[in-house]
Structure formats: C-alpha cells, structure tokens
Enzyme design. Structure first.
Site, short mmCIF file in Angstrom:
data_model
loop_
_atom_site.label_atom_id
_atom_site.label_comp_id
_atom_site.label_asym_id
_atom_site.label_seq_id
_atom_site.Cartn_x
_atom_site.Cartn_y
_atom_site.Cartn_z
CG ASP A 113 -2.11 0.86 1.01
OD1 ASP A 113 -2.50 1.32 -0.18
OD2 ASP A 113 -2.72 1.25 2.23
CG ASN B 262 -7.33 -2.08 -6.65
OD1 ASN B 262 -6.36 -2.91 -6.35
ND2 ASN B 262 -7.44 -1.03 -5.55
#
Lengths: 202, 309
Positions: free
Chosen positions: B33, B81
């Site tokens: 991340d 996503n």
C-alpha cells in the site's frame, strides 16, 4: 477517572468521525480464567455502548473444548445491562442480541456450516448454485454483523473469527493483560479508530 | 559523507538482523500500500507511484529468495480496485502485464526457480493481462523453489463466495451430500494458488486492516501481522527483515503463550476435563521458564507419562 481519561473521552466526543457501531473483542480462555476477568468484561461492555456501539461481538478462543461449559456458565451469570447470546461450536442458530459471544466457534467452521445450510437448500431444489450471492451466505452466518473495529489482546496476530465479516475491519492490538484492561485502553482504541481514514481499498 | 556513514551503519544493522534470522516464515503475503500517496507526496501522478512500487516488488522477490522463503503472495489488484479512475486502471493493467512478462523472462527468475501463478477472478481482467498471466505461468510452470502468487482481481469474499458456489454445484450434481460439507470441502474449492497457509502478512503505508486479502488462508491460520508506515516504494530490505524478525518473535511467544494457556486450563479444571490442554502443555512445556513447568494442586507431576497421544 483521571484527567488523562477525561481528555481522551473529550477528544473522542468532539471528533466528527462516527464511532464504531459494531465492536469485536478477541480474547483467549486464559484471559477469562483470571480473577477479575468478568468484572473487566462487564465494564468493557458498558464503555462500548456508552461510546456509541450498538453491537458487541466477543470471541473467546479455546485450546480445549472441555473449558466451554465453565466459560458459558460464568458468562451467563455475569452482570450486564444488555442481553447476551452465547454460541459454541455445536450451535448453528443465529445470534440475535446486542452482545454476542462465541466460545471457540471459529470463522472457518462458521463459514463451512453456512455453506452446509446452502447445500441443503440446493439439494431440496430451493436454491440455484449459479444464483448464489453474498447475501445467501450472510443470512446463514451465526454472527451477522461486520465489525468496524476489532480489539485483540496479546500478540499481533489475526484470528480465526468472523473471517467473512471482518475483511474490512480496523484492527487494534493491545498488549495490556485483559484483567488490567481499563477504560483508557478502550479510549485509545477508539481514538486510533477515528484517526484512521477508512478507504475500503479504493 | 553523512550519507555514506548512514549507509555503513545501515549495512551493519542489516547484517546483525540477518544473522539473528533462522526459520523464516514459509509463506509471506504482502499488501503493497501507498504507491499513490508516495507519488502525490512527490508531486507525481498515481502511475509514477505504481512504477516505483513495481521496482520494490522486484527487490522483494530477491530478498525472499535469499532468506529461503518458499511462497510469496502479492496483492497486485483487488476487486475493489476496479473502481479506480479509468486512466489509472488501464495504466495499472499495462504495468502489470509488462511486469509479468519481464518476470517471466528474467534470468533471476529462472536461476532461482520461481513459479509464478495468478490468483483471483482472472476472467474479469482485460485480454492483455490474461495473456501475460498465461505467458508467465507457462514459462515457470516447472519450477518449485519459490512460489510467487500474484493476486489479480482478487477479493477474499469473492473467493469464499466462489468456493460456496462450487460446493453448491457439486451438491446439485449429486457429487457430495450436504451433510459432508466441512472446512476441508471449502478448502478444496478455493482458488488454485496458495499451497500453504499464510504465516505472515506485511502491510506498508500505515493502515491496520487486511482489506479483503486472504481471509481464509491468513485469518484462518492466525497469521502474524506486521504493519509498517513506509509507503510501498520506500519499503527497504531492512523493513522486510524487521517484519521477518517480528514474525519469529511472535512464533516464540506464541509457543509460550499456548503453553501458559494450557497450564492455566489444567490448573483450573484438571487433566480429565481438558485432556487436549494437557497434551498441549506436555508438548510445549519446554517453552516455559522452569518455575512454570509444574502444575500444582491437581497432583499431576511433570513426569507423569502421557499415554493417550
């Protein structure tokens, strides 16, 4: 209550981030075998509801199922202003109470039991495999709510609890011994929760 | 000059950390991340961050190989996503396709025997990505020194739902009885990919959640977690070593904690009520300090022979 606690409580109340509605607590049976454990539990439940939660789910992992009757008895006799539903590995009935406790009913087992229920309906012709959705699974889970915040005592490890429900939960680990867990420790968890931006992977 | 000194110090510390490491985790899963935040901190576009992150990913493979880790699972593209802006998403797909092909051709991958596999709803991905997946999987199919699982269009709930559907289909086909559906039945219907439970989850970028990543394999296995603040492109070898060391400390304390739990159970309830705890205690007793090795009150001596195992 000390000044620091008051300060923490004030910080939490003025921040406009919503408090966690569903709080999960992960303990071990050893935490509950110690003196004062149930007093801490009763207090903990009080704090969570006082700070905006409407649902608390407690998971007690057990090394040996022989301890389950003892823990169940103690939990039932604990003073609490909220209704408590206790579930163990043999239970399939959905928990429906503000406080839900799992004694040794782990997440993989809970999920497999839900799929077993689905399998029975498929066999009876009541459900098409291709039409199966997440709702069909959620309807059959023993613990229906997704926790916003998971508080876990002991080491920073994940736990086999509500594996479907907790995929987006914020995790808070504390190394404080359960019997010494104080209001300020919960307030720290809340502040931690509020400071994080919840982005749900976007 | 100062940078040089810093580098020497870091090198020494890294060697020290490394010398303390034995028994690495077999399976490490990584939530990489912070690429976008890294880019925006430097005034760049999200894609710049993803590109910088891809370099860290290559290094991670090298580090894992050096440390003898057997399986690495990367969270490259989640089901969530798909909600990213079109341009960014398409560039991500370009980058993933390019990197998969580069990995599949890299000498290092062939030298180290890296077996690449994709994990997720691959059918939801554009053709250029699925072709790159096929290419990488077929070029490395015979290797087994290090498994690299690339989670693409992956979501933990999607994986569990898919497994439930597969079980339902088998029931409809008369292949299995509803009463036989168990944990192992679900396990056999998960995506082909991870061959081992996850031992350690590393997440960079400061957040403390697992974001729908490997709930069955990681939560179900009570994986250790290492959350750290560097954004993924900033993640260095030394951070990785810290993560591994954290795992090892947890393993050690886990044995001790389990032994203490077993001891508390036997003390409170007696061996006949909790025979499993008794066995656990006998097995893990060596993890306890000597003052805690005996159990008082139940007349159970440390040396009592254990016949039931």
């Amino acid at each position: 209550m000390g000044l620091y606690d008051q300060y923490l409580a004030m910080r939490i109340r003025v921040v406009d981030t919503a408090p966690p509605e569903t709080v999960a607590l992960v303990l071990t049976e050893r935490d509950l075998l110690e003196d004062g454990a149930y007093e801490t539990m009763a207090q903990f439940l009080g704090w969570t509801f006082a700070f905006g939660a409407d649902q608390v789910v407690v998971y007690v992992s057990v090394l040996d199922e022989g301890v389950i009757p003892t823990l169940r008895r103690e939990l039932k006799s604990m003073e609490s202003s909220q209704r408590i539903a206790v579930r163990t590995p043999d239970d399939e009935a959905r928990a429906d109470a503000p406080v839900q406790v799992s004694i040794g009913l782990g997440g993989k087992h809970e999920f497999a039991t839900a799929v077993q229920g689905i399998a029975r309906e498929v066999e009876a012709g009541a459900l098409e495999p291709d039409a199966l959705t997440g709702d069909d699974i959620e309807r059959r889970l023993v613990f229906p709510s997704a926790p916003d915040l998971v508080v876990k005592t002991g080491a920073e490890r994940l736990s086999d609890f509500m594996i479907w429900q907790s995929v987006y939960s914020e995790l808070h680990f504390t190394d404080v011994n359960w019997r010494n867990f104080r209001r300020r420790d919960y307030l720290r968890a809340l502040r931690d929760f509020q400071e994080r931006q919840r982005r749900f992977g976007e | 000059m100062l940078a040089r000194v810093r580098q020497i110090i870091r090198g020494t510390y890294e060697r020290l950390l490394e010398s303390e490491l034995s028994d690495p985790p077999a399976h490490v899963a990584v939530i990489q991340d912070g690429n976008r935040r890294y880019a925006s901190k430097r005034g760049g576009e999200p894609t710049d961050g993803h590109r910088a992150g891809a370099e860290t990913t290559e290094q991670l493979l090298e580090w894992s190989d050096e440390l003898g880790i057997e399986e690495v699972t990367l969270y490259a593209f989640s089901t969530e996503n798909f909600a990213r802006p079109d341009g960014e998403r398409e560039e991500l797909f370009d980058l993933i396709s390019k990197k998969l092909r580069e990995f599949a051709d890299a000498d290092r991958v062939h030298r180290s025997g890296v077996h690449i596999r994709a994990l997720g709803d691959i059918d939801r991905l554009p053709e250029r990505v699925t072709e790159a997946v096929d290419y990488a999987e077929s070029r490395t199919a015979d290797y087994d020194s290090l498994y690299l699982n690339v989670a693409l269009a992956y979501g933990g709930r999607a994986e569990l739902l898919g497994a439930a559907r597969d079980v339902a289909r088998r029931v409809a086909a008369g292949d299995i009885e509803p009463g036989d559906v168990a944990v192992s039945t679900i396990e056999s219907e998960l995506y082909d990919g991870p061959t081992r439970d996850v031992d350690l989850i590393i997440r960079t970028g400061g957040d403390k959640r697992t974001s729908n990543f490997l709930p069955w394999q990681a939560n179900g296995n009570e994986a250790a977690v290492y959350f750290c603040t560097p954004y993924w492109p900033e993640f260095r070898r030394i951070d990785f070593l810290r993560g591994i060391r954290t795992y090892q400390n947890r393993e050690q304390s886990w044995r001790q904690t389990r032994a203490r739990r077993a001891r508390a159970l036997v003390t409170a309830l007696g061996t006949s009520t909790v025979p499993d705890a008794r066995r656990t205690l006998d097995r893990l007793r060596s993890a306890l300090p000597s003052s805690e090795r005996t159990v008082e009150g139940n007349g159970v001596a440390e040396s009592e022979p254990e016949m039931s195992d």
